[in-house]
Design a protein around this motif. Structure first.
Motif, PDB file in Angstrom:
ATOM      1  N   PHE A  73       0.880  -1.269   0.086  1.00 47.87           N
ATOM      2  CA  PHE A  73      -0.257  -0.165   0.017  1.00 47.87           C
ATOM      3  C   PHE A  73       1.012   1.235   0.001  1.00 47.87           C
ATOM      4  O   PHE A  73       1.987   1.260   0.418  1.00 47.87           O
ATOM      5  N   PHE A  74       0.279   2.399  -0.697  1.00 46.19           N
ATOM      6  CA  PHE A  74       0.992   3.746  -0.595  1.00 46.19           C
ATOM      7  C   PHE A  74       0.091   4.591  -0.204  1.00 46.19           C
ATOM      8  O   PHE A  74      -1.137   4.409  -0.670  1.00 46.19           O
ATOM      9  N   GLY A  75       0.253   5.698   0.115  1.00 50.58           N
ATOM     10  CA  GLY A  75      -0.766   7.021   0.317  1.00 50.58           C
ATOM     11  C   GLY A  75      -0.967   7.757  -0.905  1.00 50.58           C
ATOM     12  O   GLY A  75       0.123   7.986  -1.748  1.00 50.58           O
ATOM     13  N   VAL A  76      -2.261   7.905  -1.083  1.00 54.34           N
ATOM     14  CA  VAL A  76      -2.699   8.974  -2.274  1.00 54.34           C
ATOM     15  C   VAL A  76      -3.925   9.980  -1.549  1.00 54.34           C
ATOM     16  O   VAL A  76      -4.180   9.426  -0.589  1.00 54.34           O
ATOM     17  N   TYR A  77      -4.056  10.919  -2.424  1.00 56.17           N
ATOM     18  CA  TYR A  77      -4.887  11.991  -2.008  1.00 56.17           C
ATOM     19  C   TYR A  77      -6.197  11.835  -3.063  1.00 56.17           C
ATOM     20  O   TYR A  77      -5.932  11.970  -4.517  1.00 56.17           O
ATOM     21  N   THR A  78      -7.515  11.805  -2.727  1.00 54.21           N
ATOM     22  CA  THR A  78      -8.398  11.829  -3.880  1.00 54.21           C
ATOM     23  C   THR A  78      -8.604  13.140  -4.343  1.00 54.21           C
ATOM     24  O   THR A  78      -8.562  14.050  -3.401  1.00 54.21           O
ATOM     25  N   LYS A  79      -9.061  13.300  -5.449  1.00 56.27           N
ATOM     26  CA  LYS A  79      -9.398  14.629  -5.885  1.00 56.27           C
ATOM     27  C   LYS A  79     -10.822  14.850  -6.081  1.00 56.27           C
ATOM     28  O   LYS A  79     -11.435  15.708  -5.661  1.00 56.27           O
ATOM     29  N   GLY A 144      -3.913 -10.711  -4.751  1.00 50.62           N
ATOM     30  CA  GLY A 144      -3.052 -11.925  -5.094  1.00 50.62           C
ATOM     31  C   GLY A 144      -3.094 -12.701  -4.051  1.00 50.62           C
ATOM     32  O   GLY A 144      -2.071 -13.528  -3.857  1.00 50.62           O
ATOM     33  N   GLY A 145      -3.774 -12.976  -3.066  1.00 56.48           N
ATOM     34  CA  GLY A 145      -4.086 -13.852  -2.016  1.00 56.48           C
ATOM     35  C   GLY A 145      -3.265 -13.503  -0.950  1.00 56.48           C
ATOM     36  O   GLY A 145      -3.269 -14.190   0.084  1.00 56.48           O
ATOM     37  N   ASN A 146      -2.713 -12.386  -0.947  1.00 52.77           N
ATOM     38  CA  ASN A 146      -2.012 -11.899   0.361  1.00 52.77           C
ATOM     39  C   ASN A 146      -2.552 -11.023   0.842  1.00 52.77           C
ATOM     40  O   ASN A 146      -3.234  -9.830   0.423  1.00 52.77           O
ATOM     41  N   PHE A 147      -2.517 -11.057   2.342  1.00 54.16           N
ATOM     42  CA  PHE A 147      -3.317  -9.817   3.215  1.00 54.16           C
ATOM     43  C   PHE A 147      -2.008  -8.779   3.325  1.00 54.16           C
ATOM     44  O   PHE A 147      -0.936  -8.888   3.700  1.00 54.16           O
ATOM     45  N   LEU A 148      -2.312  -7.569   2.423  1.00 51.60           N
ATOM     46  CA  LEU A 148      -1.374  -6.549   2.418  1.00 51.60           C
ATOM     47  C   LEU A 148      -1.142  -5.791   3.477  1.00 51.60           C
ATOM     48  O   LEU A 148      -2.069  -5.231   4.223  1.00 51.60           O
ATOM     49  N   LYS A 149       0.048  -5.320   3.863  1.00 50.87           N
ATOM     50  CA  LYS A 149       0.519  -4.754   4.827  1.00 50.87           C
ATOM     51  C   LYS A 149       1.183  -3.283   4.387  1.00 50.87           C
ATOM     52  O   LYS A 149       1.640  -3.635   3.242  1.00 50.87           O
ATOM     53  N   VAL A 150       1.630  -2.357   5.093  1.00 49.49           N
ATOM     54  CA  VAL A 150       2.309  -1.271   4.740  1.00 49.49           C
ATOM     55  C   VAL A 150       3.669  -1.668   4.476  1.00 49.49           C
ATOM     56  O   VAL A 150       4.211  -2.487   5.310  1.00 49.49           O
TER      57      VAL A 150
END
Length: 150
Positions: A73-79, A144-150
């Motif tokens: 995961f990476f940080g984003v800003y919504t517009k 992809g079957g993996n629990f994503l972490k930071v």
């Protein structure tokens, strides 16, 4: 599975993710803007867009075959958001047809990149087409079957 607390998990990840986006100087009002986006070319847009500014988590689910991407995961800003698309500020370039997930406080989205424009070296104005909207659940953090972490 029943004891998974989506808002708590989301809030924890938002605090841990890196925020590498450097907004352009002329965007100093970015987080205070609200309302409906003024349509410059009505022939290009058939759905009304609303300005919604918040932090979100993004992960690349399906990169282009020629580009190596990490599952993280990476940080984003919504517009802004419309019925079938959204605009998001990302910290690096994404390419048309890449598929991503955007995790927000009350729902998550599967999106396809349609355009990406560089504003600064770490700020890219990226347009997405909506593939699917999901209610908040644990699967928002599985790719992809993996629990994503930071």
């Amino acid at each position: 599975m029943l004891d998974f607390d989506y808002p708590v998990h989301y809030a924890g990840l938002i605090q841990q993710v890196s925020w590498d986006i450097e907004l352009p100087e002329q965007w100093n009002e970015f987080f205070t803007e609200t309302g409906v986006v003024a349509v410059v070319d009505p022939d290009r847009r058939d759905k009304q867009r609303r300005i919604v500014r918040m932090r979100g988590l993004m992960s690349i689910d399906r990169p282009l075959p020629s580009i190596k991407r990490e599952k993280r995961f990476f940080g984003v800003y919504t517009k802004d958001f419309s019925k079938d698309a959204c605009g998001v500020v990302t910290p690096f370039q994404l390419y048309p047809k890449e598929r991503v997930r955007l995790v927000l406080p009350t729902f998550w989205l599967e999106l396809r990149v349609v355009r990406c424009h560089r504003e600064t070296s770490t700020c890219f104005d990226t347009g997405f087409a909506l593939v699917r909207r999901h209610d908040p659940d644990r699967s928002a953090f599985i790719s992809g079957g993996n629990f994503l972490k930071v």
